[in-house]
Design a protein around this motif. Structure first.
Motif, mmCIF file in Angstrom:
data_model
loop_
_atom_site.group_PDB
_atom_site.id
_atom_site.type_symbol
_atom_site.label_atom_id
_atom_site.label_comp_id
_atom_site.label_asym_id
_atom_site.label_seq_id
_atom_site.Cartn_x
_atom_site.Cartn_y
_atom_site.Cartn_z
ATOM 1 N N GLY A 23 0.933 -1.205 -0.042
ATOM 2 C CA GLY A 23 -0.029 0.285 -0.051
ATOM 3 C C GLY A 23 0.726 1.274 -0.041
ATOM 4 N N ARG A 24 1.959 1.199 0.698
ATOM 5 C CA ARG A 24 2.950 2.422 0.763
ATOM 6 C C ARG A 24 3.551 2.641 -0.436
ATOM 7 N NH1 ARG A 24 0.661 5.249 4.798
ATOM 8 N NH2 ARG A 24 1.137 4.079 6.694
ATOM 9 N N MET A 25 3.780 1.734 -1.296
ATOM 10 C CA MET A 25 4.680 1.739 -2.666
ATOM 11 C C MET A 25 3.506 2.002 -3.728
ATOM 12 S SD MET A 25 7.476 -1.353 -1.633
ATOM 13 C CE MET A 25 7.520 -1.626 -3.300
ATOM 14 N N LEU A 26 2.273 2.058 -3.639
ATOM 15 C CA LEU A 26 1.518 2.266 -4.591
ATOM 16 C C LEU A 26 0.969 3.771 -4.482
ATOM 17 C CD1 LEU A 26 -0.604 -0.889 -4.597
ATOM 18 C CD2 LEU A 26 1.241 -0.403 -6.249
ATOM 19 N N PRO A 27 1.347 4.780 -5.208
ATOM 20 C CA PRO A 27 0.901 6.228 -4.978
ATOM 21 C C PRO A 27 -0.686 6.324 -5.140
ATOM 22 C CG PRO A 27 2.109 5.614 -7.072
ATOM 23 C CD PRO A 27 2.034 4.488 -6.581
ATOM 24 N N PHE A 28 -1.244 5.419 -5.910
ATOM 25 C CA PHE A 28 -2.866 5.994 -5.825
ATOM 26 C C PHE A 28 -3.621 5.484 -4.581
ATOM 27 C CE2 PHE A 28 -2.081 1.938 -8.056
ATOM 28 C CZ PHE A 28 -2.757 1.042 -7.445
ATOM 29 N N ILE A 29 -2.983 4.942 -3.669
ATOM 30 C CA ILE A 29 -3.702 4.339 -2.580
ATOM 31 C C ILE A 29 -3.355 5.350 -1.674
ATOM 32 C CG2 ILE A 29 -3.847 2.749 -0.588
ATOM 33 C CD1 ILE A 29 -3.235 0.614 -2.366
ATOM 34 N N PRO A 30 -4.340 6.320 -0.947
ATOM 35 C CA PRO A 30 -4.101 7.372 0.093
ATOM 36 C C PRO A 30 -3.446 6.944 1.255
ATOM 37 C CG PRO A 30 -6.270 7.472 -0.679
ATOM 38 C CD PRO A 30 -5.779 6.123 -1.252
ATOM 39 N N ALA A 31 -2.387 7.570 1.941
ATOM 40 C CA ALA A 31 -1.801 7.077 2.937
ATOM 41 C C ALA A 31 -2.991 7.063 4.060
ATOM 42 C CB ALA A 31 -0.638 8.035 3.079
ATOM 43 N N ALA A 32 -3.802 8.206 4.120
ATOM 44 C CA ALA A 32 -4.684 8.311 5.197
ATOM 45 C C ALA A 32 -5.522 7.120 5.267
ATOM 46 C CB ALA A 32 -5.513 9.627 5.138
ATOM 47 N N PHE A 33 -5.743 6.435 4.178
ATOM 48 C CA PHE A 33 -6.599 5.090 4.349
ATOM 49 C C PHE A 33 -6.148 4.056 5.130
ATOM 50 C CE2 PHE A 33 -7.581 0.984 2.158
ATOM 51 C CZ PHE A 33 -9.090 1.098 2.854
ATOM 52 N N ILE A 34 -4.795 4.050 4.525
ATOM 53 C CA ILE A 34 -3.833 2.971 5.206
ATOM 54 C C ILE A 34 -3.791 3.016 6.706
ATOM 55 C CG2 ILE A 34 -1.650 1.643 5.276
ATOM 56 C CD1 ILE A 34 -1.470 2.484 1.980
#
Length: 185
Positions: free
Chosen positions: A96-107
């Motif tokens: 999730g951290r390495m995929l730029p389209f997944i918002p960090a706030a979501f993770i």
């Protein structure tokens, strides 16, 4: 930006942490600006620290919200999804951290709410943020200097993400695209 006093880094770090907690401004922009100010290594290092501190604080805030396992839906698929993530917390957060389209706030919020173990969350957060923050800081430095050296870097990073995804789908069959999961039924 380059002419500002470099001794104000604690204030800049605090502001970066606050911006990292609010998903309104993309952190790629913040990291690029830090790259312009402190160079590739200094800017990416400060970006990793700021975004990791923002992740920890968001994790803590959502974790204080209660026990996510009690808030789970009665839908079996959602329960299965949550169990898979919890059993592979490090890998889930790292990818999730390495995929730029997944918002960090979501993770961050998901990990805190559903009580993902903290040590795998933190370790995967720091490791997963390093490549992306290096790229963003490098892009910031390159754009401020007018060079186009950032284009190959983005292509290499995109290839790296594709390779990680292909490896992950081969190692973990449940991560196959939805089409293949529906065919099994």
């Amino acid at each position: 930006m380059k002419e500002l006093d470099s001794s104000s880094w604690p204030i800049i770090l605090m502001m970066s942490v606050m911006l990292g907690m609010v998903p309104v401004i993309p952190f790629a922009l913040v990291s690029g600006i830090l790259g312009i100010k402190y160079g590739v290594w200094g800017g990416s290092g400060m970006s990793v620290i700021a975004s990791s501190l923002a992740a920890i604080l968001t994790y803590w805030i959502f974790g204080k919200g209660g026990d996510g396992s009690r808030k789970r839906s009665s839908i079996n698929r959602l329960n299965t999804w949550n169990d898979r993530i919890r059993n592979r917390a490090f890998l889930f957060v790292l990818i999730g951290r390495m995929l730029p389209f997944i918002p960090a706030a979501f993770i961050n919020g998901y990990a805190g709410l559903f009580k993902i173990p903290f040590v795998p969350f933190l370790t995967a957060t720091v490791i997963g943020k390093i490549p992306m923050m290096l790229v963003f800081a490098y892009v910031g430095v390159s754009t401020s200097s007018g060079s186009l050296y950032w284009v190959p870097v983005l292509l290499i990073y995109g290839g790296f993400l594709s390779g990680v995804y292909m490896l992950y789908t081969r190692l973990f069959p449940y991560a196959k695209p939805l089409e293949s999961l529906e065919k099994r039924k």
